[in-house]
Design a protein around this motif. Structure first.
Motif, PDB file in Angstrom:
ATOM      1  N   ASP A   1     -61.777  -1.178 -95.162  1.00 55.16           N
ATOM      2  CA  ASP A   1     -60.713  -1.755 -96.244  1.00 55.16           C
ATOM      3  C   ASP A   1     -59.865  -2.761 -95.517  1.00 55.16           C
ATOM      4  O   ASP A   1     -59.422  -3.626 -96.340  1.00 55.16           O
ATOM      5  N   ALA A   2     -59.377  -2.451 -94.239  1.00 56.07           N
ATOM      6  CA  ALA A   2     -58.267  -3.463 -93.731  1.00 56.07           C
ATOM      7  C   ALA A   2     -58.883  -4.947 -93.647  1.00 56.07           C
ATOM      8  O   ALA A   2     -58.265  -5.764 -93.968  1.00 56.07           O
ATOM      9  N   ARG A   3     -60.200  -4.992 -93.309  1.00 55.58           N
ATOM     10  CA  ARG A   3     -60.941  -6.417 -93.214  1.00 55.58           C
ATOM     11  C   ARG A   3     -60.932  -6.696 -94.377  1.00 55.58           C
ATOM     12  O   ARG A   3     -60.833  -8.020 -94.558  1.00 55.58           O
ATOM     13  N   GLU A   4     -61.418  -6.052 -95.331  1.00 58.04           N
ATOM     14  CA  GLU A   4     -61.694  -6.695 -96.768  1.00 58.04           C
ATOM     15  C   GLU A   4     -60.323  -7.040 -97.437  1.00 58.04           C
ATOM     16  O   GLU A   4     -60.349  -8.216 -97.880  1.00 58.04           O
TER      17      GLU A   4
ATOM     18  N   ALA B   1     -57.618  -8.352 -95.625  1.00 58.17           N
ATOM     19  CA  ALA B   1     -57.400  -9.229 -94.956  1.00 58.17           C
ATOM     20  C   ALA B   1     -58.150 -10.456 -95.502  1.00 58.17           C
ATOM     21  O   ALA B   1     -57.489 -11.495 -95.629  1.00 58.17           O
ATOM     22  N   LYS B   2     -59.155 -10.232 -95.637  1.00 60.50           N
ATOM     23  CA  LYS B   2     -60.131 -11.422 -96.062  1.00 60.50           C
ATOM     24  C   LYS B   2     -59.695 -11.893 -97.544  1.00 60.50           C
ATOM     25  O   LYS B   2     -59.401 -13.079 -97.620  1.00 60.50           O
ATOM     26  N   TRP B   3     -59.266 -10.897 -98.371  1.00 55.95           N
ATOM     27  CA  TRP B   3     -58.726 -11.515 -99.859  1.00 55.95           C
ATOM     28  C   TRP B   3     -57.360 -11.944 -99.757  1.00 55.95           C
ATOM     29  O   TRP B   3     -56.972 -12.929-100.442  1.00 55.95           O
ATOM     30  N   GLU B   4     -56.578 -11.564 -98.908  1.00 58.46           N
ATOM     31  CA  GLU B   4     -55.242 -12.037 -98.686  1.00 58.46           C
ATOM     32  C   GLU B   4     -55.507 -13.671 -98.019  1.00 58.46           C
ATOM     33  O   GLU B   4     -54.822 -14.409 -98.539  1.00 58.46           O
ATOM     34  N   LYS B   5     -56.423 -13.990 -97.216  1.00 59.41           N
ATOM     35  CA  LYS B   5     -56.484 -15.378 -96.967  1.00 59.41           C
ATOM     36  C   LYS B   5     -57.136 -16.334 -98.217  1.00 59.41           C
ATOM     37  O   LYS B   5     -56.591 -17.252 -98.145  1.00 59.41           O
ATOM     38  N   ILE B   6     -58.047 -15.582 -98.847  1.00 62.42           N
ATOM     39  CA  ILE B   6     -58.650 -16.377 -99.913  1.00 62.42           C
ATOM     40  C   ILE B   6     -57.276 -16.683-101.039  1.00 62.42           C
ATOM     41  O   ILE B   6     -57.278 -17.693-101.508  1.00 62.42           O
ATOM     42  N   THR B   7     -56.705 -15.630-101.125  1.00 62.37           N
ATOM     43  CA  THR B   7     -55.296 -15.915-102.117  1.00 62.37           C
ATOM     44  C   THR B   7     -54.353 -16.997-101.583  1.00 62.37           C
ATOM     45  O   THR B   7     -54.040 -17.709-102.429  1.00 62.37           O
TER      46      THR B   7
END
Length: 98
Positions: free
Chosen positions: A35-38, A40-46
């Motif tokens: 969950d933490a990696r997922e 972080a990924k969506w935070e970067k995309i946002t």
């Protein structure tokens, strides 16, 4: 759905001739899911999306735009000032002669 699970369990029990164990279920929050990696990924995309939209807005708003004459408020209210066929004084008014 429940009948299919029961049949599957019975087939497995008959093949192995051991007591049937409950079928293993996979949930979205299983141990293999990070969950933490997922997150972080969506935070970067946002943040990338916010930056892209901001740059596009600045570019579009910095361009000039044409200025046109303002159209009449409503086309069907466009009034033509045309003289009456019987003259500017009206039909029932008498002309005064000096």
């Amino acid at each position: 759905m429940a009948m299919a699970m029961v049949r599957s369990g019975l087939r497995t029990a008959l093949r192995s001739r051991t007591p049937a164990a409950a079928p293993k279920r996979n949930y979205s929050s299983s141990a293999g899911h990070d969950d933490a990696r997922e997150t972080a990924k969506w935070e970067k995309i946002t943040y990338l999306g916010i930056a892209t939209c901001t740059v596009l807005a600045v570019v579009n708003l910095s361009k000039g735009h044409p200025h046109h004459e303002e159209p009449p408020r409503y086309d069907y209210l466009h009034i033509r000032n045309k003289e009456f066929p019987w003259g500017p004084d009206g039909l029932f008014e008498t002309k005064q002669h000096h």
